[in-house]
Scaffold this active site. Structure first.
Site, mmCIF file in Angstrom:
data_model
loop_
_atom_site.group_PDB
_atom_site.id
_atom_site.type_symbol
_atom_site.label_atom_id
_atom_site.label_comp_id
_atom_site.label_asym_id
_atom_site.label_seq_id
_atom_site.Cartn_x
_atom_site.Cartn_y
_atom_site.Cartn_z
ATOM 1 C CG ASN A 1 -0.449 -0.267 2.507
ATOM 2 O OD1 ASN A 1 0.536 -0.973 2.655
ATOM 3 N ND2 ASN A 1 -1.061 0.306 3.518
ATOM 4 C CD GLU A 23 -1.513 4.618 4.555
ATOM 5 O OE1 GLU A 23 -1.054 5.490 5.332
ATOM 6 O OE2 GLU A 23 -2.185 3.640 4.943
ATOM 7 C CB CYS A 78 -5.281 -1.455 -1.657
ATOM 8 S SG CYS A 78 -6.646 -0.736 -0.750
ATOM 9 C CD GLU A 111 -5.206 -6.091 -1.191
ATOM 10 O OE1 GLU A 111 -4.746 -4.924 -1.122
ATOM 11 O OE2 GLU A 111 -5.876 -6.598 -0.277
ATOM 12 C CB CYS A 148 -10.936 -2.656 0.212
ATOM 13 S SG CYS A 148 -10.299 -1.995 -1.343
ATOM 14 C CB CYS A 208 -8.651 -4.684 -3.817
ATOM 15 S SG CYS A 208 -7.492 -3.341 -3.473
HETATM 16 N N1 THU Z 1 -5.176 -1.670 2.602
HETATM 17 C C1 THU Z 1 -4.599 -2.486 1.677
HETATM 18 O O1 THU Z 1 -3.544 -2.172 1.109
HETATM 19 N N2 THU Z 1 -5.208 -3.656 1.391
HETATM 20 C C2 THU Z 1 -6.309 -4.135 2.022
HETATM 21 O O2 THU Z 1 -6.767 -5.224 1.718
HETATM 22 C C3 THU Z 1 -6.957 -3.338 3.062
HETATM 23 C C4 THU Z 1 -6.434 -1.960 3.245
HETATM 24 C C5 THU Z 1 -4.473 -0.430 2.964
HETATM 25 C C6 THU Z 1 -5.120 0.839 2.501
HETATM 26 C C7 THU Z 1 -4.563 1.819 3.513
HETATM 27 O O3 THU Z 1 -3.271 2.254 3.097
HETATM 28 C C8 THU Z 1 -4.400 0.993 4.786
HETATM 29 O O4 THU Z 1 -4.382 -0.361 4.357
HETATM 30 C C9 THU Z 1 -5.501 1.201 5.798
HETATM 31 O O5 THU Z 1 -6.742 1.015 5.231
#
Ligand code: THU
Length: 163
Positions: free
Chosen positions: A62, A64, A73, A75, A112, A115
């Site tokens: 991920n 941000e 994310c 994925e 999520c 994804c």
């Molecule tokens: N996140 C992911 O990368 N994958 C997931 O399956 C769930 C959430 C990340 C998004 C964000 O940077 C952090 O986790 C918190 O939601």
């Protein structure tokens, strides 16, 4: 009126050691990818490892951003990297693992909704069910064989065609 029942099958393993070697290797790649996540806001570090049909593993994590919705994310980072660098290669599996610096992630982390939608499209392009392996930072692993188990009745390209 007819009731349509939808069923999902989830394979639950107590430990990563209970999985076949190829799956253990893929999850360990996801765990490694977690280490390069950029998550200064959530402190939730997610890694994803995509296995392509020629054996290539593509990693993502991920990323941000201070403008929160601009982040992505793990994925989708991994799947888009696979699509960008290995176009036309089928996606066989994706492993996902998450770690938090604030608490222990003991339950498997499921992708999520956005994804899942992206996975669904790559699955359709790959013409085979995508296996999804999910874990936290400790604890068991959940495995599903195909998006149908986590995104049933998905919106897909067929919906855009006149019947
Ligand atoms: N996140 C992911 O990368 N994958 C997931 O399956 C769930 C959430 C990340 C998004 C964000 O940077 C952090 O986790 C918190 O939601």
């Amino acid at each position: 009126m007819q009731e349509i029942k939808l069923t999902s099958v989830v394979h639950s393993y107590d430990s990563l050691d209970d999985l076949p070697q190829v799956d253990k290797d893929l999850m360990n790649a996801a765990i490694g990818a977690r280490g390069h996540a950029y998550a200064p806001y959530s402190h939730f570090y997610v890694g994803a490892a995509v296995l392509l049909d020629d054996g290539t593993i593509v990693l993502g994590n991920n990323q941000e951003n201070v403008a929160y919705p601009s982040g992505l994310c793990a994925e989708r980072t991994a799947l888009f990297a696979a699509g960008a660098n290995f176009p036309g290669k089928a996606v066989i599996k994706i492993a996902i693992s998450a770690h938090s610096s604030d608490f222990e992630v003991v339950s498997p982390v499921y992708p999520c909704g956005a994804c899942r939608q992206v996975m669904s499209e790559y699955e359709q392009l790959s013409k085979r069910p995508m296996e999804i392996l999910m874990m936290g930072s400790s604890g068991g692993v959940h495995v599903v064989n195909g998006l149908i188990n986590i995104l049933p009745v998905a919106f897909n390209a067929d919906n855009l065609k006149r019947k």
